[in-house]
Design a protein around this motif. Structure first.
Motif, PDB file in Angstrom:
ATOM      1  N   HIS A  56       0.868  -1.172   0.000  1.00 43.26           N
ATOM      2  CA  HIS A  56       0.000   0.000   0.000  1.00 43.26           C
ATOM      3  C   HIS A  56       0.903   1.220   0.000  1.00 43.26           C
ATOM      4  CE1 HIS A  56      -2.862  -3.002   1.703  1.00 43.26           C
ATOM      5  NE2 HIS A  56      -3.652  -2.418   0.825  1.00 43.26           N
ATOM      6  N   THR A  57       0.602   2.169  -0.872  1.00 47.36           N
ATOM      7  CA  THR A  57       1.476   3.321  -1.043  1.00 47.36           C
ATOM      8  C   THR A  57       0.765   4.628  -0.707  1.00 47.36           C
ATOM      9  OG1 THR A  57       0.878   3.549  -3.369  1.00 47.36           O
ATOM     10  CG2 THR A  57       2.791   2.169  -2.863  1.00 47.36           C
ATOM     11  N   SER A  58       1.570   5.621  -0.349  1.00 50.66           N
ATOM     12  CA  SER A  58       1.057   6.969  -0.149  1.00 50.66           C
ATOM     13  C   SER A  58       2.134   7.950  -0.565  1.00 50.66           C
ATOM     14  CB  SER A  58       0.644   7.205   1.303  1.00 50.66           C
ATOM     15  OG  SER A  58       1.743   7.040   2.168  1.00 50.66           O
ATOM     16  N   TYR A  59       1.708   9.136  -0.989  1.00 59.89           N
ATOM     17  CA  TYR A  59       2.633  10.129  -1.537  1.00 59.89           C
ATOM     18  C   TYR A  59       2.325  11.522  -1.006  1.00 59.89           C
ATOM     19  CZ  TYR A  59       3.668   6.514  -5.006  1.00 59.89           C
ATOM     20  OH  TYR A  59       4.044   5.345  -5.621  1.00 59.89           O
ATOM     21  N   ALA A  60       3.374  12.322  -0.898  1.00 59.12           N
ATOM     22  CA  ALA A  60       3.176  13.740  -0.653  1.00 59.12           C
ATOM     23  C   ALA A  60       2.526  14.344  -1.891  1.00 59.12           C
ATOM     24  CB  ALA A  60       4.519  14.409  -0.374  1.00 59.12           C
ATOM     25  N   ALA A  61       1.805  15.417  -1.697  1.00 59.82           N
ATOM     26  CA  ALA A  61       1.126  16.055  -2.826  1.00 59.82           C
ATOM     27  C   ALA A  61       2.116  16.451  -3.916  1.00 59.82           C
ATOM     28  CB  ALA A  61       0.348  17.276  -2.333  1.00 59.82           C
ATOM     29  N   SER A  62       3.304  16.866  -3.520  1.00 64.58           N
ATOM     30  CA  SER A  62       4.313  17.310  -4.477  1.00 64.58           C
ATOM     31  C   SER A  62       4.866  16.163  -5.316  1.00 64.58           C
ATOM     32  CB  SER A  62       5.459  18.009  -3.750  1.00 64.58           C
ATOM     33  OG  SER A  62       6.057  17.129  -2.816  1.00 64.58           O
ATOM     34  N   ALA A  63       4.716  14.936  -4.824  1.00 64.17           N
ATOM     35  CA  ALA A  63       5.275  13.771  -5.508  1.00 64.17           C
ATOM     36  C   ALA A  63       4.236  12.993  -6.313  1.00 64.17           C
ATOM     37  CB  ALA A  63       5.920  12.833  -4.494  1.00 64.17           C
ATOM     38  N   LYS A  64       2.988  13.196  -6.000  1.00 65.28           N
ATOM     39  CA  LYS A  64       1.924  12.404  -6.610  1.00 65.28           C
ATOM     40  C   LYS A  64       1.886  12.628  -8.116  1.00 65.28           C
ATOM     41  CE  LYS A  64      -1.305  12.005  -3.694  1.00 65.28           C
ATOM     42  NZ  LYS A  64      -2.483  12.220  -2.825  1.00 65.28           N
ATOM     43  N   GLY A  65       1.844  11.523  -8.861  1.00 69.30           N
ATOM     44  CA  GLY A  65       1.789  11.604 -10.312  1.00 69.30           C
ATOM     45  C   GLY A  65       3.150  11.674 -10.985  1.00 69.30           C
ATOM     46  N   ARG A  66       4.203  11.953 -10.200  1.00 68.88           N
ATOM     47  CA  ARG A  66       5.551  12.031 -10.784  1.00 68.88           C
ATOM     48  C   ARG A  66       6.483  10.971 -10.216  1.00 68.88           C
ATOM     49  NH1 ARG A  66       8.656  16.469  -9.832  1.00 68.88           N
ATOM     50  NH2 ARG A  66       7.740  16.767  -7.753  1.00 68.88           N
ATOM     51  N   PHE A  67       6.303  10.635  -8.946  1.00 70.42           N
ATOM     52  CA  PHE A  67       7.175   9.666  -8.274  1.00 70.42           C
ATOM     53  C   PHE A  67       6.412   8.362  -8.044  1.00 70.42           C
ATOM     54  CE2 PHE A  67       9.817  13.076  -5.806  1.00 70.42           C
ATOM     55  CZ  PHE A  67      10.148  13.676  -7.018  1.00 70.42           C
ATOM     56  N   THR A  68       7.157   7.256  -8.085  1.00 73.70           N
ATOM     57  CA  THR A  68       6.576   5.952  -7.801  1.00 73.70           C
ATOM     58  C   THR A  68       7.482   5.201  -6.829  1.00 73.70           C
ATOM     59  OG1 THR A  68       5.570   5.830  -9.998  1.00 73.70           O
ATOM     60  CG2 THR A  68       5.766   3.772  -8.761  1.00 73.70           C
ATOM     61  N   ILE A  69       6.910   4.780  -5.714  1.00 81.07           N
ATOM     62  CA  ILE A  69       7.656   3.991  -4.743  1.00 81.07           C
ATOM     63  C   ILE A  69       7.307   2.521  -4.943  1.00 81.07           C
ATOM     64  CG2 ILE A  69       5.894   4.220  -2.931  1.00 81.07           C
ATOM     65  CD1 ILE A  69       8.211   4.346  -0.890  1.00 81.07           C
ATOM     66  N   SER A  70       8.319   1.661  -4.819  1.00 77.34           N
ATOM     67  CA  SER A  70       8.108   0.229  -4.946  1.00 77.34           C
ATOM     68  C   SER A  70       9.110  -0.484  -4.051  1.00 77.34           C
ATOM     69  CB  SER A  70       8.268  -0.227  -6.397  1.00 77.34           C
ATOM     70  OG  SER A  70       9.567   0.074  -6.882  1.00 77.34           O
ATOM     71  N   ARG A  71       8.936  -1.782  -3.885  1.00 74.77           N
ATOM     72  CA  ARG A  71       9.825  -2.522  -2.998  1.00 74.77           C
ATOM     73  C   ARG A  71       9.990  -3.953  -3.455  1.00 74.77           C
ATOM     74  NH1 ARG A  71       7.336  -2.435   2.860  1.00 74.77           N
ATOM     75  NH2 ARG A  71       8.755  -4.201   3.271  1.00 74.77           N
ATOM     76  N   ASP A  72      11.113  -4.529  -3.033  1.00 80.83           N
ATOM     77  CA  ASP A  72      11.410  -5.935  -3.257  1.00 80.83           C
ATOM     78  C   ASP A  72      11.617  -6.546  -1.878  1.00 80.83           C
ATOM     79  OD1 ASP A  72      12.568  -8.442  -3.702  1.00 80.83           O
ATOM     80  OD2 ASP A  72      13.650  -7.757  -5.470  1.00 80.83           O
ATOM     81  N   ASN A  73      10.603  -7.240  -1.382  1.00 82.36           N
ATOM     82  CA  ASN A  73      10.680  -7.767  -0.016  1.00 82.36           C
ATOM     83  C   ASN A  73      11.780  -8.817   0.135  1.00 82.36           C
ATOM     84  OD1 ASN A  73       8.595  -6.144   0.962  1.00 82.36           O
ATOM     85  ND2 ASN A  73       7.026  -7.662   0.466  1.00 82.36           N
ATOM     86  N   ALA A  74      12.003  -9.584  -0.898  1.00 80.51           N
ATOM     87  CA  ALA A  74      13.025 -10.632  -0.824  1.00 80.51           C
ATOM     88  C   ALA A  74      14.427 -10.048  -0.673  1.00 80.51           C
ATOM     89  CB  ALA A  74      12.960 -11.519  -2.055  1.00 80.51           C
ATOM     90  N   LYS A  75      14.616  -8.826  -1.184  1.00 77.20           N
ATOM     91  CA  LYS A  75      15.938  -8.190  -1.142  1.00 77.20           C
ATOM     92  C   LYS A  75      15.997  -7.040  -0.147  1.00 77.20           C
ATOM     93  CE  LYS A  75      17.079  -9.408  -5.911  1.00 77.20           C
ATOM     94  NZ  LYS A  75      17.483  -8.917  -7.254  1.00 77.20           N
ATOM     95  N   ASN A  76      14.928  -6.864   0.640  1.00 75.69           N
ATOM     96  CA  ASN A  76      14.897  -5.778   1.642  1.00 75.69           C
ATOM     97  C   ASN A  76      15.258  -4.439   1.010  1.00 75.69           C
ATOM     98  OD1 ASN A  76      14.167  -7.516   3.790  1.00 75.69           O
ATOM     99  ND2 ASN A  76      16.321  -8.105   4.061  1.00 75.69           N
ATOM    100  N   THR A  77      14.676  -4.176  -0.125  1.00 73.90           N
ATOM    101  CA  THR A  77      15.037  -2.995  -0.911  1.00 73.90           C
ATOM    102  C   THR A  77      13.797  -2.192  -1.264  1.00 73.90           C
ATOM    103  OG1 THR A  77      16.951  -4.147  -1.826  1.00 73.90           O
ATOM    104  CG2 THR A  77      16.176  -2.214  -3.015  1.00 73.90           C
ATOM    105  N   VAL A  78      13.959  -0.883  -1.261  1.00 73.80           N
ATOM    106  CA  VAL A  78      12.891   0.020  -1.687  1.00 73.80           C
ATOM    107  C   VAL A  78      13.445   0.933  -2.767  1.00 73.80           C
ATOM    108  CG1 VAL A  78      13.397   1.711   0.129  1.00 73.80           C
ATOM    109  CG2 VAL A  78      11.112   1.638  -0.906  1.00 73.80           C
ATOM    110  N   PHE A  79      12.575   1.301  -3.695  1.00 75.47           N
ATOM    111  CA  PHE A  79      12.971   2.138  -4.822  1.00 75.47           C
ATOM    112  C   PHE A  79      12.091   3.383  -4.871  1.00 75.47           C
ATOM    113  CE2 PHE A  79      15.518  -1.255  -6.478  1.00 75.47           C
ATOM    114  CZ  PHE A  79      14.830  -2.412  -6.184  1.00 75.47           C
ATOM    115  N   LEU A  80      12.637   4.424  -5.478  1.00 78.48           N
ATOM    116  CA  LEU A  80      11.840   5.618  -5.760  1.00 78.48           C
ATOM    117  C   LEU A  80      12.154   6.049  -7.188  1.00 78.48           C
ATOM    118  CD1 LEU A  80       9.808   7.625  -4.520  1.00 78.48           C
ATOM    119  CD2 LEU A  80      11.765   9.132  -4.075  1.00 78.48           C
ATOM    120  N   GLN A  81      11.208   5.843  -8.077  1.00 78.47           N
ATOM    121  CA  GLN A  81      11.339   6.301  -9.453  1.00 78.47           C
ATOM    122  C   GLN A  81      10.813   7.724  -9.514  1.00 78.47           C
ATOM    123  OE1 GLN A  81      12.654   4.757 -12.282  1.00 78.47           O
ATOM    124  NE2 GLN A  81      12.346   6.770 -13.203  1.00 78.47           N
ATOM    125  N   MET A  82      11.675   8.642  -9.915  1.00 79.05           N
ATOM    126  CA  MET A  82      11.308  10.055  -9.948  1.00 79.05           C
ATOM    127  C   MET A  82      11.344  10.539 -11.395  1.00 79.05           C
ATOM    128  SD  MET A  82      13.320  11.485  -6.585  1.00 79.05           S
ATOM    129  CE  MET A  82      14.942  11.219  -7.294  1.00 79.05           C
TER     130      MET A  82
END
Length: 121
Positions: A56-82
């Motif tokens: 489940h994701t949430s974004y600041a208003a300034s980031a919504k529509g431009r940034f995407t957060i995702s994660r890989d649970n197996a690798k304990n990693t989070v990403f931010l595509q900007m």
């Protein structure tokens, strides 16, 4: 002990894109909440995006529509595509993770050292 390390920052022109990564290592049972924050010198750190273990994701208003957060649970990693970066996105970006080291312990927030993102022509 848990280490959290961000990567992927750099300089980009307005309208460009960057992908940030953040990986946790060490003694880890599970990680629930993963977040990206950013901070400009002289200003408070602000939350940019968050993602739960169930994605489940949430974004600041300034980031919504431009940034995407995702994660890989197996690798304990989070990403931010900007995408569509703006000069006002310039900041140090920090990754924060709520890490449970063992099933019988409460999760604790761990922070990375930060990665600089500069958006300038």
């Amino acid at each position: 002990q848990v280490q959290v390390v961000e990567s992927g920052g750099g300089s980009v022109q307005p309208g460009g894109s960057l992908r940030l990564s953040c990986a946790a290592s060490g003694t880890i049972s599970s990680i629930d909440l993963m977040e990206w924050h950013r901070q400009v010198p002289g200003q408070e750190r602000e939350l940019v995006a968050a993602i739960t273990r169930d994605r489940h994701t949430s974004y600041a208003a300034s980031a919504k529509g431009r940034f995407t957060i995702s994660r890989d649970n197996a690798k304990n990693t989070v990403f931010l595509q900007m995408n569509s970066l703006r000069p006002e996105d310039t900041a140090v970006y920090y990754c924060g993770m709520d890490v449970q080291r063992h099933w019988y312990l409460r999760a604790q927030r761990n922070w990375g050292q930060g990665t600089q993102v500069t958006v300038s022509s």
